[in-house]
Structure formats: structure tokens, C-alpha cells
Write an enzyme that holds these catalytic residues in place. Structure first.
Site, mmCIF file in Angstrom:
data_model
loop_
_atom_site.group_PDB
_atom_site.id
_atom_site.type_symbol
_atom_site.label_atom_id
_atom_site.label_comp_id
_atom_site.label_asym_id
_atom_site.label_seq_id
_atom_site.Cartn_x
_atom_site.Cartn_y
_atom_site.Cartn_z
ATOM 1 C CB THR A 292 20.828 19.512 24.813
ATOM 2 O OG1 THR A 292 20.925 19.971 26.162
ATOM 3 C CG2 THR A 292 21.685 18.283 24.640
ATOM 4 C CE LYS B 88 0.861 4.497 35.807
ATOM 5 N NZ LYS B 88 1.841 3.893 36.674
ATOM 6 C CD GLU C 196 21.700 14.624 23.972
ATOM 7 O OE1 GLU C 196 21.093 14.953 22.934
ATOM 8 O OE2 GLU C 196 21.318 14.929 25.105
ATOM 9 C CD1 TRP D 27 1.859 3.381 31.277
ATOM 10 C CD2 TRP D 27 2.334 5.555 31.438
ATOM 11 N NE1 TRP D 27 2.693 3.532 32.345
ATOM 12 C CE2 TRP D 27 3.012 4.856 32.482
ATOM 13 C CE3 TRP D 27 2.485 6.934 31.354
ATOM 14 C CZ2 TRP D 27 3.826 5.496 33.402
ATOM 15 C CZ3 TRP D 27 3.294 7.581 32.282
ATOM 16 C CH2 TRP D 27 3.956 6.863 33.298
#
Ligand code: ADP
Length: 547
Positions: free
Chosen positions: A186, A439, A330, A444
């Protein structure tokens, strides 16, 4: 009890190589060079693949050994994609834009025995080689061996000499389809690089999806401009899917700027193209300055980061539909693709096209709430997206045994780290990466949604949003943007544009205007670096935080 009468038939890459070289003499790899296009037939890719395998066998490479590439997208890389896994060795595609520490760590961690390197990037590789004691050979491709400087423990070869005179056939071993074929780390956007190892079977099945109409519909009639690097999740599986379907693939080599990409398109007229959004933002800016007909593209596949809806509209204006897809290293990578439901056309299709799309049948998915509970697919509930299936990784590579870190796996499900919603008919929307959500005063904000709205302002070339500490609200969004002209670097005007488009409390106070937003090695906004620069006070912040 009744038994199937069907044969088994291992799904192997050698099968794809032999098939494509025999039945698709018309398909080719078109590599872009300083002097225009250079064609290599699939037959020749098969020949070179076998020559590579014969040469590697002489160097002592056998089943399971790692053979790395440090290369651009080009025909020789395709031949390595063909030959290395077919002989049972494991192709390890190294990211060209890693930091030296990461590159050395990955080469050693994967225990690479050989690296094939493009001469144009050999000077980048040379300094790493002091730190890689187990590496035995480096093969320089597409240029002189002098481009590389290597310590004594490494033997340096010229690609042409290495394969010269080798037979163009190889007695491919009858591998188990679950054997390791390709490995990729990754890119570490949010942490340390982790190794994912694809199998022959996973690659073969993923190729079926790419060629199916629920995937990209890649066919023998297509010419695919594969801009997404072959070191980034196998160029989204295109090199193998092309062998499956007999599609021509146009490979940009190192010419990844908007100008050569548009020259390539004018010369080769691809029917499909694939790249991350930042590439298309550059191409679009260039197209606006120098209009060019790109309607030879029947679709452009865009993923790897959220596609701003304004980009989809923009490309509709060029007469080229963007198809949005989501995936990860992945997930091989195709996890979802946004194709609107039957009977929904035109403007009605837009709300579906801006989502990340539906999961293909083999990819199981669920969203998980804060307390570990599974959330409904109602288009509203937000939770961490978890996926499972035959081309989804079930662990990360470790030399002494693969690991299933509980932070990344949940009873066989891959935890994606993405926060998502899913509609009752299966359209998934990535709200944000969990780590990028902001936040503020207990509420959010999705950094991605805010970026999309900011980017829809025509005065913005590119913009990213991160959460930064705030005395009153704990966290507030900070915008790092590139604007079209100096006059647009005006916080009041930028804020005024957002009025009515996002809730007022979400409108950022802190802005900084720069000439380029930092990007990761695969061309995504590098929020890790933006955060670091912000913390170190590197940005000139305009705008007043609220008191
Ligand atoms: P890295 O994790 O190193 O960036 P990957 O290419 O594997 O490398 O990144 C996968 C991540 O990229 C996903 O988990 C998701 O956060 C993001 N991503 C990929 N495609 C999309 C998309 N279409 N929309 C939003 N985010 C996306």
C-alpha cells in the site's frame, strides 16, 4: 450426494499469456516515447515473457522468489507481468515515488532477489542499493546500464543482453491457482506500507470483472489508455484483463503530464482511459486552454480518490462520461463501480454516477457502527465499510507468516477505514476516510464533501481540506487550495461561494493558497503532509478563526 461433472482447470496467468499471444495477434501494447508511439504485439509480449523466465531461471530464480520492478508503464513491464508469475516467481511492483527509507524497507521486507529498472529512473534506485544486502541482480531496461550505480554485491545486466538468445517458449509449471503471483505494498497514505500478495486465481477472477459489462466492459474492440501506474495495484488490473480480452493498451511510460497525455490521445485515439482524479483535473485545465476532441473515449474510469461531481459534469461537457469506481490495494482494486440502474438515463442518472457505485457479485460488503453492530443499507446510516471476497486480501504479508491485525480485519472481513453509506439497492457512497473526518463542536464534517463543493467553484484548480485544532470548536476545517488567478485568492469571495451550498457552520475560516497541493506517490492529495506542514506553520493562513 451428487458430485459435479465439471473439470477443475487452475486459473493461471500462464494460461492468459499463452492464450493472448496465440489468439490476439492484432492486440498490442503501445508505449509512448519521446518520438511518439512504439508498438509491441501480444505475441511479442509472450515471447519476451518466456525469454525473461528462461533468463531468470539461469540466475537461480525459482517458484516463490520475488522479482521486483521499478518501472513505468511500458511494453517491457507488461512482458515482466507475463513472464515472472507464469514461471511461479512473484512479481513485486515497486512504487517509483517512495521515500528512500520506504523503498529500502520494502525491498528488504519482500526479500527481492532481482530488480528490473527503467534506465530513466535508475539514478533514483542507485542510492537505495547500499541498503539492500540480499538483492543479487539489477536489470536495466530501456537505456544504458551506466544509468545505474550499484555496489559490488549486485550484478548489473542490460535487459536486451539478458534475454538475447533465450528461447521464446517456457515450460510453464502447473502451479496451484492459489499460489502467490504479484505483490504490491500500500502506498501508505495513512500509515506504514503494508504488503498485499495477489494470487493467480484472484487476478484471473478480477480480470473477468474488468472485462465484464458490470466492470469496465474491456473488450477486444477497446484500446485502453492505462495512466494509472503498473506499480499502483497492478494498474487496476488492466495488464491482465487486456490479455484476457485482447485489448490494446496505450502506456504513457514517464510522460504523465497533461500535454503528452493529450498528444497521446490525439495520436492513438483510445476508447477507454483510467486514472485518479488529480490527473483528470490537469487534463481538464489543459483542454479548456487548448480544446481537443476526446470523444474517441467511450468512457473514462476514475477512482482511487473521490471524483468531485463537478468533474463528472465537466467531462460530460467534453462528451465523455466519467465512470466512478472505488477500490484499494487490498481489493485488487475493483470494489465498486458506478453504473446507474436500468432505465435511468440523463440527469436522473447523475445521483447514481456520483456515488462510488455497486459491489460486484463476488464482493461481499457491510457497514459497521461504532459499537460493532451492522448498519442497514438505507442510504443514511454511516459506518465503517468492510468487504470480503475472492480478490480481497485476508491478511498482510510478513516474512515469518502473514498477519491479520485486528485493526484491519474483523472475523475475515477487511476493515477498509472508509466511512460509507449504502442505499437499499446497493449504491455505496464514501463519506470520508475515517481518519479524515473533521469533528467540530461535536458535529462531523466530511472533508471529501467539503472538498467537492469547494472544487465546484470555477476559480479553484484543486483544493484539499483537513481538520486542524481550534480553541473553541476542538477542530475546524482548513482549506489548502490552488486558484486560477491571483485575484481568486480571496477568502471572503471563496466563503461567499459556499453560502447555501454547505451548512453555514461548515464554511471554513482558515484558507491558504499555494501553487500545488502535495500529492502522494499515486497522485492523491497527501493529507498527511498537509497536516505536517500546517503543524509546522509552513502555510500562510488567511481568514480569521471565529472567537
Ligand atoms: P493508499 O491507502 O496508500 O492511499 P490505496 O490506493 O489502496 O492506497 O487507497 C485506497 C483508499 O483510497 C480507499 O480506502 C479510499 O479511502 C480511497 N479511495 C479509492 N477510491 C475512492 C473513490 N472512488 N472515492 C473515495 N475514496 C476512494
Amino acid at each position: 450426494m451428487i458430485e459435479t461433472t465439471m473439470q477443475h482447470g487452475d486459473l493461471l496467468i500462464s494460461g492468459l499469456v499463452e492464450y493472448s499471444r496465440k489468439v490476439f495477434p492484432e492486440a498490442k501494447i503501445v508505449t509512448w516515447t519521446e518520438n511518439g508511439a512504439r508498438d509491441t504485439s501480444f505475441a511479442d509480449i509472450g515471447n519476451q515473457g518466456a525469454q525473461i523466465a528462461n533468463a531468470l531461471a539461469k540466475l537461480g530464480i525459482g517458484v516463490g522468489d520475488r522479482v521486483a520492478t521499478f518501472m513505468w508503464n511500458n511494453a517491457e513491464h507488461q512482458a515482466l507481468y507475463a513472464g515472472v508469475p507464469s514461471m511461479g516467481a512473484v512479481l513485486h511492483t515497486l512504487n517509483l515515488r517512495l521515500s528512500p527509507e520506504q523503498a529500502i524497507f520494502i525491498i528488504n521486507h519482500a526479500d527481492d532477489k532481482v530488480i528490473f529498472v527503467d534506465a530513466s529512473v535508475a539514478p533514483l534506485l542507485s542510492p537505495y542499493l547500499q541498503g539492500t544486502p540480499n538483492l543479487q541482480h539489477v536489470v536495466v531496461v530501456n537505456g544504458p546500464v551506466e544509468a545505474l550505480t550499484a555496489p559490488d554485491h549486485i550484478t548489473v545486466h542490460a535487459y536486451a543482453d539478458l534475454i538475447a538468445g533465450e528461447p521464446t517458449t517456457y515450460d510453464w509449471p502447473a502451479l496451484d491457482e492459489n499460489a502467490a503471483a504479484v505483490m504490491c505494498y500500500t502506498s501508505g497514505t495513512t500509515g506504514d506500507p503494508k504488503g498485499v500478495v495477489y494470487s493467480h486465481r484472484s487476478i484471473y477472477l478480477h480480470s473477468l470483472l474488468v472485462t465484464s459489462t458490470t466492470g469496465m466492459g474491456l473488450s477486444n474492440r477497446d484500446s485502453m489508455l492505462a495512466i494509472v501506474p503498473m506499480f499502483h495495484v497492478m494498474s487496476w488490473g488492466l495488464p491482465y484483463a487486456a490479455m484476457f480480452a485482447g485489448s490494446t493498451v496505450v502506456m504513457p511510460d514517464r510522460f504523465l503530464q497533461p500535454e503528452p497525455l493529450l498528444a497521446m490521445m490525439a495520436a492513438t485515439k483510445p476508447t477507454l482511459a483510467a486514472a485518479v482524479p488529480t490527473i483528470w483535473a490537469g487534463v481538464s485545465a489543459m483542454l479548456d486552454a487548448n480544446p481537443q476532441d476526446i470523444t474517441h473515449l467511450r468512457e473514462v474510469i476514475v477512482g482511487g480518490a473521490a471524483v468531485p461531481p463537478s468533474m463528472i459534469t465537466k467531462f460530460d461537457g467534453y462528451g465523455v462520461p466519467i465512470v466512478h469506481a472505488w477500490g484499494m490495494t487490498e481489493t485488487s482494486p475493483l470494489g465498486t463501480i458506478a453504473r446507474p440502474p436500468a432505465g435511468i438515463e440523463g440527469d436522473d442518472a447523475f445521483p447514481y454516477r456520483v456515488t462510488q457505485g455497486r459491489f460486484p457479485a463476488p464482493v461481499a460488503a457491510r457497514i459497521i457502527g461504532d459499537n460493532g453492530e451492522e448498519l442497514p443499507w438505507d442510504g443514511i446510516a454511516q459506518g465503517e465499510l468492510e468487504v470480503a471476497g475472492p480478490w480481497i486480501t485476508g491478511s498482510y504479508f510478513q516474512p515469518d507468516g502473514n498477519v491479520t491485525d485486528p485493526a484491519k480485519f474483523n472475523n475475515g472481513w477487511l476493515r477498509t477505514g472508509d466511512v460509507a453509506t449504502v442505499t437499499p439497492n446497493g449504491f455505496m457512497t464514501i463519506v470520508d476516510r475515517a481518519k479524515d473526518m473533521i469533528k467540530t463542536g461535536g458535529e462531523w464534517i466530511s472533508s471529501v464533501e467539503l472538498e467537492n463543493v469547494i472544487a465546484s467553484n470555477p476559480t479553484i484548480v484543486e483544493a484539499t481540506v483537513i481538520g486542524v485544532p481550534d480553541a473553541k470548536w476542538d477542530e475546524r476545517p482548513f482549506v489548502l487550495a490552488v486558484v486560477r488567478s491571483e485575484d481568486d485568492a480571496d477568502v471572503d469571495a471563496q466563503r461567499a461561494y459556499l453560502e447555501g451550498l454547505v451548512p453555514r457552520w461548515q464554511i471554513p475560516e482558515r484558507w491558504s493558497f499555494v501553487t500545488e497541493v502535495p500529492k502522494t506517490s499515486v497522485g492523491k492529495f497527501d493529507k498527511k503532509r498537509v497536516r505536517q506542514h500546517y503543524a509546522e506553520g509552513d502555510y500562510q493562513i488567511l481568514g480569521q478563526p471565529q472567537e
